[in-house]
Write a protein that holds these residues in place. Structure first.
Motif, PDB file in Angstrom:
ATOM      1  N   ASN A   6     -42.669  22.020   8.007  1.00  0.00           N
ATOM      2  CA  ASN A   6     -43.280  20.890   8.707  1.00  0.00           C
ATOM      3  C   ASN A   6     -42.707  19.561   8.233  1.00  0.00           C
ATOM      4  O   ASN A   6     -42.452  18.649   9.042  1.00  0.00           O
ATOM      5  N   GLN A   7     -42.484  19.439   6.929  1.00  0.00           N
ATOM      6  CA  GLN A   7     -41.907  18.201   6.419  1.00  0.00           C
ATOM      7  C   GLN A   7     -40.456  18.043   6.858  1.00  0.00           C
ATOM      8  O   GLN A   7     -39.991  16.918   7.100  1.00  0.00           O
ATOM      9  N   LEU A   8     -39.732  19.154   6.971  1.00  0.00           N
ATOM     10  CA  LEU A   8     -38.362  19.081   7.466  1.00  0.00           C
ATOM     11  C   LEU A   8     -38.333  18.614   8.916  1.00  0.00           C
ATOM     12  O   LEU A   8     -37.498  17.779   9.304  1.00  0.00           O
ATOM     13  N   VAL A   9     -39.252  19.129   9.742  1.00  0.00           N
ATOM     14  CA  VAL A   9     -39.342  18.691  11.140  1.00  0.00           C
ATOM     15  C   VAL A   9     -39.678  17.205  11.204  1.00  0.00           C
ATOM     16  O   VAL A   9     -39.085  16.448  11.995  1.00  0.00           O
ATOM     17  N   ASP A  10     -40.634  16.757  10.386  1.00  0.00           N
ATOM     18  CA  ASP A  10     -40.987  15.332  10.366  1.00  0.00           C
ATOM     19  C   ASP A  10     -39.795  14.474   9.950  1.00  0.00           C
ATOM     20  O   ASP A  10     -39.579  13.389  10.509  1.00  0.00           O
ATOM     21  N   LEU A  11     -39.024  14.954   8.979  1.00  0.00           N
ATOM     22  CA  LEU A  11     -37.863  14.193   8.521  1.00  0.00           C
ATOM     23  C   LEU A  11     -36.808  14.084   9.617  1.00  0.00           C
ATOM     24  O   LEU A  11     -36.205  13.006   9.805  1.00  0.00           O
ATOM     25  N   VAL A  12     -36.583  15.167  10.356  1.00  0.00           N
ATOM     26  CA  VAL A  12     -35.627  15.128  11.462  1.00  0.00           C
ATOM     27  C   VAL A  12     -36.092  14.146  12.535  1.00  0.00           C
ATOM     28  O   VAL A  12     -35.294  13.376  13.093  1.00  0.00           O
ATOM     29  N   GLN A  13     -37.382  14.142  12.842  1.00  0.00           N
ATOM     30  CA  GLN A  13     -37.907  13.212  13.832  1.00  0.00           C
ATOM     31  C   GLN A  13     -37.839  11.767  13.355  1.00  0.00           C
ATOM     32  O   GLN A  13     -37.746  10.839  14.160  1.00  0.00           O
ATOM     33  N   GLU A  14     -37.887  11.575  12.049  1.00  0.00           N
ATOM     34  CA  GLU A  14     -37.851  10.233  11.469  1.00  0.00           C
ATOM     35  C   GLU A  14     -36.431   9.704  11.320  1.00  0.00           C
ATOM     36  O   GLU A  14     -36.234   8.499  11.105  1.00  0.00           O
ATOM     37  N   THR A  15     -35.436  10.572  11.484  1.00  0.00           N
ATOM     38  CA  THR A  15     -34.047  10.179  11.254  1.00  0.00           C
ATOM     39  C   THR A  15     -33.591   9.007  12.129  1.00  0.00           C
ATOM     40  O   THR A  15     -32.923   8.095  11.620  1.00  0.00           O
ATOM     41  N   PRO A  16     -33.901   8.968  13.449  1.00  0.00           N
ATOM     42  CA  PRO A  16     -33.460   7.810  14.245  1.00  0.00           C
ATOM     43  C   PRO A  16     -33.971   6.475  13.707  1.00  0.00           C
ATOM     44  O   PRO A  16     -33.226   5.485  13.697  1.00  0.00           O
ATOM     45  N   ARG A  17     -35.228   6.427  13.250  1.00  0.00           N
ATOM     46  CA  ARG A  17     -35.754   5.168  12.714  1.00  0.00           C
ATOM     47  C   ARG A  17     -35.035   4.788  11.422  1.00  0.00           C
ATOM     48  O   ARG A  17     -34.731   3.609  11.184  1.00  0.00           O
ATOM     49  N   MET A  18     -34.761   5.784  10.577  1.00  0.00           N
ATOM     50  CA  MET A  18     -33.994   5.505   9.366  1.00  0.00           C
ATOM     51  C   MET A  18     -32.597   4.993   9.707  1.00  0.00           C
ATOM     52  O   MET A  18     -32.077   4.066   9.071  1.00  0.00           O
ATOM     53  N   PHE A  19     -32.000   5.595  10.710  1.00  0.00           N
ATOM     54  CA  PHE A  19     -30.661   5.194  11.130  1.00  0.00           C
ATOM     55  C   PHE A  19     -30.668   3.740  11.597  1.00  0.00           C
ATOM     56  O   PHE A  19     -29.769   2.958  11.269  1.00  0.00           O
ATOM     57  N   THR A  20     -31.691   3.362  12.349  1.00  0.00           N
ATOM     58  CA  THR A  20     -31.811   1.980  12.816  1.00  0.00           C
ATOM     59  C   THR A  20     -32.019   1.015  11.652  1.00  0.00           C
ATOM     60  O   THR A  20     -31.459  -0.087  11.624  1.00  0.00           O
ATOM     61  N   SER A  21     -32.810   1.426  10.674  1.00  0.00           N
ATOM     62  CA  SER A  21     -33.050   0.579   9.506  1.00  0.00           C
ATOM     63  C   SER A  21     -31.766   0.344   8.721  1.00  0.00           C
ATOM     64  O   SER A  21     -31.497  -0.776   8.253  1.00  0.00           O
ATOM     65  N   VAL A  22     -30.955   1.398   8.577  1.00  0.00           N
ATOM     66  CA  VAL A  22     -29.687   1.252   7.869  1.00  0.00           C
ATOM     67  C   VAL A  22     -28.760   0.294   8.606  1.00  0.00           C
ATOM     68  O   VAL A  22     -28.106  -0.570   7.998  1.00  0.00           O
ATOM     69  N   GLN A  23     -28.710   0.424   9.926  1.00  0.00           N
ATOM     70  CA  GLN A  23     -27.859  -0.465  10.705  1.00  0.00           C
ATOM     71  C   GLN A  23     -28.311  -1.915  10.569  1.00  0.00           C
ATOM     72  O   GLN A  23     -27.478  -2.826  10.405  1.00  0.00           O
ATOM     73  N   ALA A  24     -29.620  -2.157  10.611  1.00  0.00           N
ATOM     74  CA  ALA A  24     -30.140  -3.520  10.444  1.00  0.00           C
ATOM     75  C   ALA A  24     -29.828  -4.062   9.047  1.00  0.00           C
ATOM     76  O   ALA A  24     -29.477  -5.244   8.886  1.00  0.00           O
ATOM     77  N   TRP A  25     -29.946  -3.211   8.041  1.00  0.00           N
ATOM     78  CA  TRP A  25     -29.644  -3.646   6.674  1.00  0.00           C
ATOM     79  C   TRP A  25     -28.171  -3.988   6.521  1.00  0.00           C
ATOM     80  O   TRP A  25     -27.810  -4.980   5.873  1.00  0.00           O
ATOM     81  N   LEU A  26     -27.292  -3.186   7.127  1.00  0.00           N
ATOM     82  CA  LEU A  26     -25.859  -3.482   7.062  1.00  0.00           C
ATOM     83  C   LEU A  26     -25.539  -4.806   7.752  1.00  0.00           C
ATOM     84  O   LEU A  26     -24.715  -5.594   7.264  1.00  0.00           O
ATOM     85  N   GLU A  27     -26.176  -5.051   8.900  1.00  0.00           N
ATOM     86  CA  GLU A  27     -25.940  -6.319   9.597  1.00  0.00           C
ATOM     87  C   GLU A  27     -26.426  -7.496   8.755  1.00  0.00           C
ATOM     88  O   GLU A  27     -25.787  -8.560   8.720  1.00  0.00           O
ATOM     89  N   HIS A  28     -27.546  -7.315   8.059  1.00  0.00           N
ATOM     90  CA  HIS A  28     -28.043  -8.370   7.175  1.00  0.00           C
ATOM     91  C   HIS A  28     -27.071  -8.621   6.025  1.00  0.00           C
ATOM     92  O   HIS A  28     -26.796  -9.787   5.672  1.00  0.00           O
ATOM     93  N   MET A  29     -26.546  -7.554   5.438  1.00  0.00           N
ATOM     94  CA  MET A  29     -25.586  -7.700   4.354  1.00  0.00           C
ATOM     95  C   MET A  29     -24.294  -8.344   4.839  1.00  0.00           C
ATOM     96  O   MET A  29     -23.663  -9.128   4.118  1.00  0.00           O
ATOM     97  N   GLN A  30     -23.901  -8.062   6.082  1.00  0.00           N
ATOM     98  CA  GLN A  30     -22.700  -8.669   6.630  1.00  0.00           C
ATOM     99  C   GLN A  30     -22.888 -10.164   6.827  1.00  0.00           C
ATOM    100  O   GLN A  30     -21.956 -10.956   6.626  1.00  0.00           O
ATOM    101  N   THR A  31     -24.124 -10.548   7.188  1.00  0.00           N
ATOM    102  CA  THR A  31     -24.417 -11.968   7.342  1.00  0.00           C
ATOM    103  C   THR A  31     -24.362 -12.693   6.003  1.00  0.00           C
ATOM    104  O   THR A  31     -23.858 -13.817   5.905  1.00  0.00           O
ATOM    105  N   ARG A  32     -24.855 -12.041   4.951  1.00  0.00           N
ATOM    106  CA  ARG A  32     -24.866 -12.674   3.630  1.00  0.00           C
ATOM    107  C   ARG A  32     -23.493 -12.655   2.972  1.00  0.00           C
ATOM    108  O   ARG A  32     -23.135 -13.578   2.236  1.00  0.00           O
ATOM    109  N   TYR A  33     -22.724 -11.588   3.208  1.00  0.00           N
ATOM    110  CA  TYR A  33     -21.414 -11.457   2.574  1.00  0.00           C
ATOM    111  C   TYR A  33     -20.360 -11.182   3.652  1.00  0.00           C
ATOM    112  O   TYR A  33     -19.838 -10.063   3.763  1.00  0.00           O
TER     113      TYR A  33
END
Length: 365
Positions: A96-123
């Motif tokens: 069940n936790q593995l299924v939840d993690l797979v379903q949560e992956t798109p949101r994590m992916f979006t968070s990583v992309q937003a963090w990278l864009e923020h880091m690109q703005t700073r550096y």
């Protein structure tokens, strides 16, 4: 000296003893049976390994006054209870936790992309938009491939439900009879071997305690490390604590490398859930303390005399046997490497060669 003479000298040195040839034949047949009949006889091999692990407990109960059959029944019932708990409680929770993690992956992916864009703005001079696009595209491909593998595994699992049920029924039955009829089965197996087996007996006695201690010790280490990791992650409120605990527990199968690999999902989940704040630091520090206690306290206690191999030999054994037999190859990499070491040391040599002292090599030169 010609190649023929070199080969003849080598053969006379290592195969002049009749028992050496018999032992080589037994080893070749044994490895061939595992390689070619491994899938077919997987329930038997699994039951044999489990019975080998449980035999020590049966022997301990016998030494404390319990009859053989009663000792076998007690150990088997405890084993059956643990197997049912694993199948009915632990595995559904992990799934069940593995299924939840797979379903949560798109949101994590979006968070990583937003963090990278923020880091690109700073550096902007360090991280460029082209690099971000390349990283995002690579991560997307890996996520897609991972999803396809998970889907393939799920479909294959659905098709093998009947086989899994048969497997779960056969293994406990085989374990019971292997424990109950151990002496008669051992006598039958020995009757198939040559009467002259001094070398095989010596190697078996040398390896028996080491292999038994290693297998039992590794099972105990997985349970302790995995259980402690689960409780630790649950205490800090980390999601997917059962799944992460299982990953950390199984990571001890691969010395040195497993701990480093298991750090990635633990740090990633903690970073996504808590951010890079104090709670994240607490989780990472607790995980580091757990790994330190495992390597410096638990492993020396469980494997004080079981393993005497160089770290390079251990890593090579894990890579080689894991590549051949997968999970079971990784699990038995160290015992197999220890067996090879014992074979090399105990292998009979011709009397003329065996009695010659080894040349002294000055390592200072």
């Amino acid at each position: 000296m010609t190649m023929k003479a070199v080969f003849k000298t080598w053969f006379e040195r290592y195969f002049s003893d009749e028992e050496a040839i018999v032992l080589l034949l037994v080893l070749v047949l044994g490895f061939a049976a595992v390689i070619w009949l491994g899938k077919m006889l997987a329930p038997f091999f699994t039951a044999l390994i489990l019975a080998f692990m449980l035999q020590g407990v049966v022997g301990w109960l016998e030494r404390h006054g319990l009859p053989r059959l009663l000792s076998v029944l007690v150990v088997f019932l405890v084993f059956l209870g643990m197997l049912l708990a694993l199948a009915l409680i632990v595995m559904p929770l992990v799934w069940n936790q593995l299924v939840d993690l797979v379903q949560e992956t798109p949101r994590m992916f979006t968070s990583v992309q937003a963090w990278l864009e923020h880091m690109q703005t700073r550096y902007p001079t360090v991280i460029t938009p082209a690099q971000i696009d390349s990283w995002v595209a690579t991560a997307g491909r890996e996520a897609t491939q991972l999803g396809q593998r998970a889907l393939t595994l799920s479909l294959a699992s659905l098709g093998n439900v009947l086989s899994l049920i048969i497997y779960l029924v056969l293994v406990p039955i085989l374990v019971f009879f292997l424990l109950k009829d151990r002496e008669s089965l051992t006598r039958f197996t020995l009757s198939l071997l040559p009467q002259k087996r001094t070398l095989m007996t010596r190697i078996w006695y040398e390896m028996d305690d080491q292999i038994a201690n290693y297998i039992r010790g590794k099972a105990i280490e997985i349970a302790i490390v995995g259980g402690t990791a689960f409780v630790t992650f649950w205490f800090f409120g980390l999601p997917y604590s059962a799944l992460l605990g299982l990953i950390v527990g199984l990571s001890v199968l691969v010395p040195y490398i497993g701990a480093a690999v298991a750090t990635v999902p633990v740090a990633a989940v903690a970073g996504f859930h808590f951010g890079l704040g104090e709670q994240f630091v607490y989780v990472v520090v607790a995980y580091g303390v757990l790994q330190a206690l495992d390597g410096n306290v638990l492993v020396p206690i469980l494997f004080s005399e079981a393993v005497n191999l160089h770290p390079v030999s251990i890593i090579l054994a894990v890579l080689f046997f894991g590549g051949i037999w997968g999970f079971w190859g990784v699990f038995f990499a160290i015992p197999l490497a220890t067996l090879l070491k014992a074979l090399v040391q105990a292998w009979p040599r011709s009397v003329a060669k065996r009695d010659q002292p080894l040349p002294q090599v000055d390592l200072q030169d």
